[in-house]
Design a protein around this motif. Structure first.
Motif, short mmCIF file in Angstrom:
data_model
loop_
_atom_site.label_atom_id
_atom_site.label_comp_id
_atom_site.label_asym_id
_atom_site.label_seq_id
_atom_site.Cartn_x
_atom_site.Cartn_y
_atom_site.Cartn_z
N SER A 1 -3.02 8.76 -8.85
CA SER A 1 -2.77 9.02 -7.43
C SER A 1 -1.55 8.29 -6.91
O SER A 1 -1.28 8.32 -5.71
N ALA A 2 -0.80 7.61 -7.81
CA ALA A 2 0.41 6.89 -7.42
C ALA A 2 0.10 5.90 -6.31
O ALA A 2 0.74 5.86 -5.27
N ASN A 3 -0.90 5.08 -6.53
CA ASN A 3 -1.33 4.11 -5.53
C ASN A 3 -0.19 3.20 -5.13
O ASN A 3 0.60 2.79 -5.98
N PRO A 4 -0.03 2.86 -3.84
CA PRO A 4 1.08 2.05 -3.40
C PRO A 4 1.12 0.65 -3.97
O PRO A 4 2.10 -0.06 -3.82
N ALA A 5 0.04 0.23 -4.66
CA ALA A 5 0.06 -1.09 -5.27
C ALA A 5 1.00 -1.16 -6.45
O ALA A 5 1.36 -2.22 -6.91
N GLY A 6 1.43 0.00 -6.96
CA GLY A 6 2.33 0.01 -8.09
C GLY A 6 1.54 -0.02 -9.39
O GLY A 6 0.32 0.16 -9.42
N THR B 1 -7.57 -1.76 1.94
CA THR B 1 -8.36 -1.44 0.76
C THR B 1 -7.57 -0.65 -0.27
O THR B 1 -7.85 -0.72 -1.46
N ARG B 2 -6.56 0.13 0.15
CA ARG B 2 -5.77 0.90 -0.81
C ARG B 2 -4.98 0.00 -1.74
O ARG B 2 -4.60 0.40 -2.84
N LEU B 3 -4.70 -1.24 -1.31
CA LEU B 3 -4.03 -2.21 -2.15
C LEU B 3 -5.02 -3.07 -2.91
O LEU B 3 -4.85 -3.34 -4.11
N ALA C 1 -8.35 -2.47 -3.65
CA ALA C 1 -9.30 -1.82 -4.55
C ALA C 1 -8.80 -1.73 -5.98
O ALA C 1 -9.49 -2.16 -6.91
N PRO C 2 -7.60 -1.18 -6.25
CA PRO C 2 -7.16 -1.11 -7.64
C PRO C 2 -6.90 -2.47 -8.25
O PRO C 2 -7.16 -2.69 -9.44
N ALA C 3 -6.39 -3.43 -7.46
CA ALA C 3 -6.13 -4.77 -7.99
C ALA C 3 -7.44 -5.46 -8.36
O ALA C 3 -7.55 -6.11 -9.41
N ALA C 4 -8.46 -5.35 -7.49
CA ALA C 4 -9.75 -5.99 -7.75
C ALA C 4 -10.43 -5.35 -8.96
O ALA C 4 -11.02 -6.05 -9.79
N LEU C 5 -10.36 -4.03 -9.08
CA LEU C 5 -10.99 -3.36 -10.21
C LEU C 5 -10.27 -3.68 -11.52
O LEU C 5 -10.91 -3.84 -12.56
N THR C 6 -8.94 -3.77 -11.49
CA THR C 6 -8.20 -4.15 -12.69
C THR C 6 -8.57 -5.56 -13.12
O THR C 6 -8.77 -5.83 -14.31
N THR C 7 -8.69 -6.45 -12.16
CA THR C 7 -9.11 -7.82 -12.46
C THR C 7 -10.51 -7.84 -13.05
O THR C 7 -10.79 -8.57 -14.02
#
Length: 269
Positions: free
Chosen positions: A69-74, A180-182, A184-190
């Motif tokens: 989804s090309a999340n803005p977190a990169g 949360t858009r930033l 969520a992916p960082a927390a799940l990756t961690t």
């Protein structure tokens, strides 16, 4: 642990929990722990590495969806927030696994500790959602040493309980104003990275401690994880369609519900 009802319950629980919690950066393992203890009969302290196994199998579905989804977190493994979180939680989860096995193997005290952390965070997030609207500005990541110290402490708790850390990191960071858009992916990756490290630590401890219930219950962890793999992908698809206020309130409500459930179970022991 290999009867059809237990296996089916594991898969369904993993699917539902991951689908509900993934949009707010939580793997669902914080809710899988009471399911293991009350419905599946997984012994202590094997519930913790089984939770970590669930995280390893289930979180890639959500991470793949966030990546597409090309999340803005990169890039998920290289954005600054993820790097700081991983650097703190990895040593924490190793230490937490040692604490869980050798110092406090019983589940009662740990339920009270997690409840004491989740309950005020959940109430705070719900109050912030009701009192004011989300801030309409670019998120600013707090200083690296603050997040690193927080991640280290959360990693210890994650190693003790097998929740990977995202269930605690996500409400804290969202409460600090990060969207949360930033988060969520960082927390799940961690959660994914630290769960691999934590599961490896428990496996090594199990080899050195024969006769104890330290290794994960593989059938439960794998089937719950496969259900979570599907549920996590579906949950990640839902996240962009939910308003920030809704996601923030949902995360707070999940934290409060989890805390109350842990207190209720601890009082019954």
């Amino acid at each position: 642990m290999d009867d059809p009802v237990t296996l089916l319950t594991s898969a369904i629980a993993g699917l539902i929990l991951a689908m509900v919690t993934t949009p707010v950066g939580v793997s669902g393992a914080v809710f899988l722990l009471p399911v293991q203890l009350t419905l599946l009969g997984v012994p202590n302290p094997a519930v913790t590495p089984t939770n970590l196994l669930f995280n390893i199998v289930s979180t890639p579905g959500a991470l793949i969806r966030y990546r597409r989804s090309a999340n803005p977190a990169g890039p998920l493994l290289t954005n600054p927030l993820t790097k700081v979180l991983v650097a703190g939680t990895v040593p924490g989860v190793v230490f937490g696994s040692l604490v869980r096995v050798f110092l406090i193997p019983g589940p009662r005290l740990f339920r009270f500790v997690v409840a004491a952390l989740l309950l005020p965070l959940g109430l705070w997030l719900c109050a912030k959602s009701l009192i004011r609207s989300p801030v309409k500005r670019d998120p600013v990541v707090p200083s690296s040493w603050v997040i690193g110290a927080l991640a280290l402490g959360v990693g210890v708790v994650g190693g003790v309980y097998g929740i990977g850390g995202g269930s605690l990191l996500s409400p804290i960071l969202v409460g600090r104003g990060l969207p949360t858009r930033l988060v969520a992916p960082a927390a799940l990756t961690t959660t994914f990275v630290t769960s691999i490290v934590g599961a490896a630590a428990y496996s090594l401890i199990a080899l050195a401690s024969p006769g104890q219930h330290i290794a994960p219950v593989w059938a439960v962890g794998l089937l719950a994880g496969l259900g979570g793999l599907i549920g996590g992908y579906l949950g990640a698809r839902l996240q962009p369609r939910a308003p920030e206020t809704v996601l923030r309130t949902l995360l707070g409500a999940l934290a409060v519900a989890s805390a109350l459930l842990y207190v209720w179970q601890a009082l019954r022991m």
